[in-house]
Scaffold this active site. Sequence first.
Site, PDB file in Angstrom:
ATOM      1  N   HIS A  68      40.917 -67.326  19.127  1.00 41.42           N
ATOM      2  CA  HIS A  68      40.906 -68.284  20.323  1.00 41.42           C
ATOM      3  C   HIS A  68      39.402 -68.004  20.982  1.00 41.42           C
ATOM      4  O   HIS A  68      38.887 -68.875  21.358  1.00 41.42           O
ATOM      5  CB  HIS A  68      41.943 -67.637  20.988  1.00 41.42           C
ATOM      6  CG  HIS A  68      41.759 -68.857  22.398  1.00 41.42           C
ATOM      7  ND1 HIS A  68      42.142 -69.959  22.187  1.00 41.42           N
ATOM      8  CD2 HIS A  68      41.719 -68.404  23.567  1.00 41.42           C
ATOM      9  CE1 HIS A  68      42.047 -70.681  23.452  1.00 41.42           C
ATOM     10  NE2 HIS A  68      41.888 -69.873  24.280  1.00 41.42           N
TER      11      HIS A  68
ATOM     12  N   CYS B 114      38.967 -73.154  26.008  1.00 40.99           N
ATOM     13  CA  CYS B 114      40.463 -73.036  26.296  1.00 40.99           C
ATOM     14  C   CYS B 114      40.610 -74.105  27.502  1.00 40.99           C
ATOM     15  O   CYS B 114      40.366 -75.136  27.365  1.00 40.99           O
ATOM     16  CB  CYS B 114      40.705 -71.681  26.722  1.00 40.99           C
ATOM     17  SG  CYS B 114      42.172 -71.420  26.975  1.00 40.99           S
TER      18      CYS B 114
ATOM     19  N   ASP C 128      43.774 -68.961  15.905  1.00 45.60           N
ATOM     20  CA  ASP C 128      43.972 -68.966  17.466  1.00 45.60           C
ATOM     21  C   ASP C 128      45.288 -68.839  17.149  1.00 45.60           C
ATOM     22  O   ASP C 128      46.096 -69.764  16.939  1.00 45.60           O
ATOM     23  CB  ASP C 128      43.380 -70.346  17.873  1.00 45.60           C
ATOM     24  CG  ASP C 128      43.357 -70.384  19.247  1.00 45.60           C
ATOM     25  OD1 ASP C 128      44.230 -69.521  19.675  1.00 45.60           O
ATOM     26  OD2 ASP C 128      42.503 -71.030  19.933  1.00 45.60           O
TER      27      ASP C 128
END
Lengths: 420, 419
Positions: free
Chosen positions: A362, A235, A328
Amino acid sequence: MIQLTATPVTALVDEPVHIRATGLTPFQVVSLQASLKDEKGNMFYSRAYYRANEIGEVDLEHDSSLGGDYVGRHPMGLIWSLKPENLLTRLMKKDVMNSPFQVHLKLYDSDVLLDNKPTTALKASLTLERWYVAPGVTRILVQEGRLRGALFLPPGEGRFPGVIDLFGAVGGLIEFRASLLASHGFASLALAYYGYEDLPPRLEIIDLEYFEEAVNFLLRHPKVCGPGIGVVSICKGAEIGLSMAAHLKQITATVLINGPTFTVGIPQVYRGHIYQPAPFSAQLVTINSLGLVELNHLFEETGAEASQSFFPIEKAQGHFLFIVGEEDKNINSKRNAALAIEQLRRNGKNNWTLLSYPGAGHLIEPPYSPLCLASGIRTICSAFHWGGEVIPHAAAQEHAWKEIQKFLRKHLIPTATSKL
Amino acid sequence: MLQLTATPASALADDPVHIRVTGLPPFQVVTLKASLKDEKGNLFQSKAFYKANGAGQVDLEQTPALGGDYVGVHPMGLFWSLKPEKAFQRLLKQDVMHSPFWVTLDLYDSICFHDSPTVQPWASQMVQRWFSGPGVQRKQIREGRVRGALFLPPGEGPFPGVIDLFGGFGNLIEFRASLLATRGFAVLALAYVAYEDLPDKLLEVDLEYFEEAANLLLAHPKIQKPGIGVISLSKGAEIALAMACYLKQVVATICINGFNAVSNVPLRYRDLVVTPIRSGGERMQVHISGAVCYRHCHGDPRDQLNRQSVLPVENAQGWILFIVGEDDECINSKAYAEQAMDQLQSHGRSCGRILVYPGAGHLIEPPYAPLCFASWVRGFSWPFLWGGVPAAHAAAEEHAWGEIQKFFRQHLIQTRCKL
């Protein structure tokens, strides 16, 4: 006599467990339930229904679950399908050195009507210990210069390939992946960059020289072998990892999990050069039917005008491993990886590998971690939708973890032939 | 001059509202928010982001939402995308006669994501959503065994009579009955479990109870004879189908997302006892939200072992409309409705019709209610998954509601013409 066995009872969290029940009535339906309490007291539960075979046995390595938190043949299903009592809870081990997560396994006769709790008594139970650190791994608190983090060293003599481990905008110091990597032979620095000790309480700018300091710190360490350092990042951490690879020649292996290809939200600076955050369309935020916030469309309208936000990744000396969860909902990870790869290709580079996982979300974490569908980030949003479907996400985590270690070994451990 | 209008400001809950904004700067991106507090104080909210046109206008009948709780042109999107603050709450009006739901519409001059007490909306408008119209009367029913509430339209009548049945979790749900009464039908919202002195748990379905209710309606001076309709959902739909099969008083039956066989508890009618298909609780599946999907638990009516539980729809004297959501996560309702239709056709009966709605879930209700994707159910410690894709579910409800009224007008009022 009814028996419930699990081997091994004590293991690393990324090791599988073989669960079996014997002594049941042939063909009876039983309910297997797992529960876990995290360090804050949050409860996580899972259950699955199995039918015993003709000799009264259930073996999770061979048998299919009929229903519950997963269906089908999934030996580790009870662990990765654990769900929090409150949807917005993420399972994260804080103290990785001194205690494991305890997973309580319980076996019930299944008399489950469409009602509620099982109406019969507990038949067998046992407790698993799931550790984030192998015996002999040492943890060293790092407070050198500006650096704040924890360095995990594998047991034994000699030097180990060095890795910097970066998490996302959740902030603080997250150690569990670094401790696991150390358990697999990597000297791993879990590096905090905001929201921890005397680091900035809020992320306002990313100063790449801080991360360069971390790289140099690792390379200087007597137990770390160079000449290259790896990065494992997710991320926002992957945005930083990408930038590190582009600017710091010592980075020879970069693992980027569901990261952006450009600066997001706040600027990045390296030796006076500022990368402005890419423009985004705030009105493209969507909310799903559970009220969870999805940001994966935010940059849909961002095009060529964002060029000053892209990093010069064609200058990177090392290799990239892009890991993409196609479901995601926080980042359009698939598109971002495609943009990065396109940029590399345009510059005649082929130093990348892409692993794209349908159904994965994610938060791709070490294997057997329960899927965290949604959780909050303090001061930013209380319910981000991370996305992912339980079963494919679990499979992706298992596969990706092996690939990450293979990738790091390949690009960090100098082979005998390369020295010639 | 900036103006936010919503017309009509006071309307029935199944009537659309036209929301418009004028006087904005050209191409300004704005946020429209809706909020509602139910009778228990639970907050429901929704929001959408719009871009004004060159003339500074946003018209929800034409302008697409760019993001938020829904995307695209959805004039009533702010209503059906309302979400509870506390997960798994279902919006249900208790008092359908004396008070509306108050919906507050707020306009903000930018992308306003979080609710901040300091940020004031540019404009606000309140809208009332009523569940009964002027002149509709409600009468509490406690006659014989029958328990429920009868809603009568204004005027002398006689009106076509309808029994309204909800699911098997108890209590009395009145809002659909009161809305149908406002549309000209005499509707008995009929409770059958866990209400007043009715049994707390459903141990069997006694069809004579429902026959009593049908006869009670037919005996009423303001209700047409000789036949009544039934509108029903879920377990109610299974009971309604049984009523259609066995009670000649029932001439028009609407079954929404129900079983075509007797399930879980036996059905009794006079001497007849129909044993149920049992469900396998071990086939339940836990959705990622923690809500439980029961769709796979129910037995297969086509299984030879279950044939005695299948309802004999070929015996129905009246008309049957099956309404089905393809995304129903509670019951595999499409398969059951199709089986019932096959059964009718194989017996040469042409009194059945099926409406299949892709993307609609289990709780197909009067339009513009918030999509309830999963909710707590009395007696269970986990929420039930109902399913449904928001925009598709909302469209299904709008369409189905029109079809429901058309069906009843066609098959109930005709009987009067025959006299």
